[in-house]
Enzyme design. Structure first.
Site, PDB file in Angstrom:
ATOM      1  N   CYS A 101      -7.402  -1.323   8.375  1.00  0.00           N
ATOM      2  CA  CYS A 101      -6.427  -1.796   7.719  1.00  0.00           C
ATOM      3  C   CYS A 101      -5.741  -0.320   7.035  1.00  0.00           C
ATOM      4  CB  CYS A 101      -6.062  -2.468   6.424  1.00  0.00           C
ATOM      5  SG  CYS A 101      -6.069  -3.947   6.970  1.00  0.00           S
ATOM      6  N   GLU A 127       0.568  -0.829  -0.011  1.00  0.00           N
ATOM      7  CA  GLU A 127       0.013   0.008   0.378  1.00  0.00           C
ATOM      8  C   GLU A 127       0.605   1.431   0.133  1.00  0.00           C
ATOM      9  OE1 GLU A 127      -2.862  -0.253  -0.257  1.00  0.00           O
ATOM     10  OE2 GLU A 127      -3.309  -2.274  -0.069  1.00  0.00           O
ATOM     11  N   HIS A 182      -0.545  -5.694   2.087  1.00  0.00           N
ATOM     12  CA  HIS A 182      -2.124  -6.516   2.915  1.00  0.00           C
ATOM     13  C   HIS A 182      -1.973  -7.853   2.039  1.00  0.00           C
ATOM     14  CE1 HIS A 182      -5.699  -3.185   2.419  1.00  0.00           C
ATOM     15  NE2 HIS A 182      -5.637  -4.305   4.150  1.00  0.00           N
TER      16      HIS A 182
HETATM   17  N1  PCA Z   1      -8.129  -6.452   7.147  1.00  0.00           N
HETATM   18  C1  PCA Z   1      -8.903  -5.538   7.281  1.00  0.00           C
HETATM   19  C2  PCA Z   1      -9.284  -5.490   8.281  1.00  0.00           C
HETATM   20  C3  PCA Z   1      -8.048  -6.355   9.015  1.00  0.00           C
HETATM   21  C4  PCA Z   1      -7.985  -7.199   7.895  1.00  0.00           C
HETATM   22  O1  PCA Z   1      -6.735  -7.881   8.431  1.00  0.00           O
HETATM   23  C5  PCA Z   1      -8.881  -4.073   5.927  1.00  0.00           C
HETATM   24  O2  PCA Z   1      -8.494  -5.008   4.922  1.00  0.00           O
HETATM   25  O3  PCA Z   1      -9.444  -2.902   6.861  1.00  0.00           O
END
Ligand code: PCA
Length: 213
Positions: free
Chosen positions: A145, A83, A163
């Site tokens: 996140c 990200e 991610h």
């Molecule tokens: N993914 C979610 C919140 C916690 C996680 O592992 C997200 O992408 O916001």
């Protein structure tokens, strides 16, 4: 001595078993990582609740970590995403693990629209060099996140959010295409390189500051 902080997340309504928490713990406990950093990192598996940003994340940031490597799952994505930034936006559609949705659309009403991670492209290159099909992403979502990343990037230390897809969705090597290792093992190994990049950036900027004094 300040340390690298590695974060992951616990379960939430659409992901009852969150692999990001397991990966964060595995990476933080890796003797290989300890060796390349010269110290053990700290690890924090956050509850996927808006309240945890104040009760769990804020105290960890108050210890002023050297750098922060954040991991979360994006269940519908096919590959690892680095990200590049977090936005000052929350969705009011997705309940957290307590069943609560955000009451506001802006995460921090007085804050900037977005915060960038200057380390993201170097981390993506390190992950690709380590053999992962990692892509840059400009969309960390509008859920926990993104919110936690926005909070961490305010801190100013090198930080990146990775991610991961659901491990079961990642393609396995074809027959004869080499030994099949669990995705979490491969990711933990490659993420140690991401950690190394972050810590190096932190030490270099500390060195520059000391030099200019
Ligand atoms: N993914 C979610 C919140 C916690 C996680 O592992 C997200 O992408 O916001």
């Amino acid at each position: 001595m300040s340390r690298l902080l590695i974060t992951g997340f616990g379960p939430f309504p659409t992901v009852p078993d969150n692999p990001s928490g397991r990966l964060a713990r595995r990476l933080a406990g890796s003797p290989h990582l300890r060796l390349i950093l010269g110290q053990a990192p700290d690890c924090l598996v956050l509850d996927t609740r808006y309240g945890a940003l104040d009760t769990q994340l804020a105290p960890a940031l108050a210890k002023r970590p050297l750098a922060v490597l954040m991991i979360g799952v994006a269940a519908r994505r096919p590959r690892i995403c680095v990200e590049t930034h977090a936005v000052n936006r929350l969705s009011r559609l997705f309940p957290d693990a307590d069943g609560r949705v955000s009451r506001t659309l802006a995460f921090d009403p007085g804050g900037p629209a977005q915060r960038l991670s200057p380390a993201a492209s170097q981390v993506r290159i390190a992950l690709r060099r380590a053999g992962l099909d990692a892509a840059a992403s400009r969309d960390a979502g509008r859920y926990l996140c993104n919110a936690s990343y926005y909070r961490v990037l305010e801190q100013g230390c090198p930080a990146v959010f990775l991610h991961i897809p659901m491990p079961s969705r990642t393609p396995r090597p074809k027959a004869g295409g080499g030994r099949c290792r669990p995705a979490l093992d491969l990711w933990a190994e490659a993420f140690a390189e991401a950690a190394r990049v972050l810590v190096l950036r932190s030490r270099m900027s500390a060195g520059r500051q000391a030099h200019s004094r």
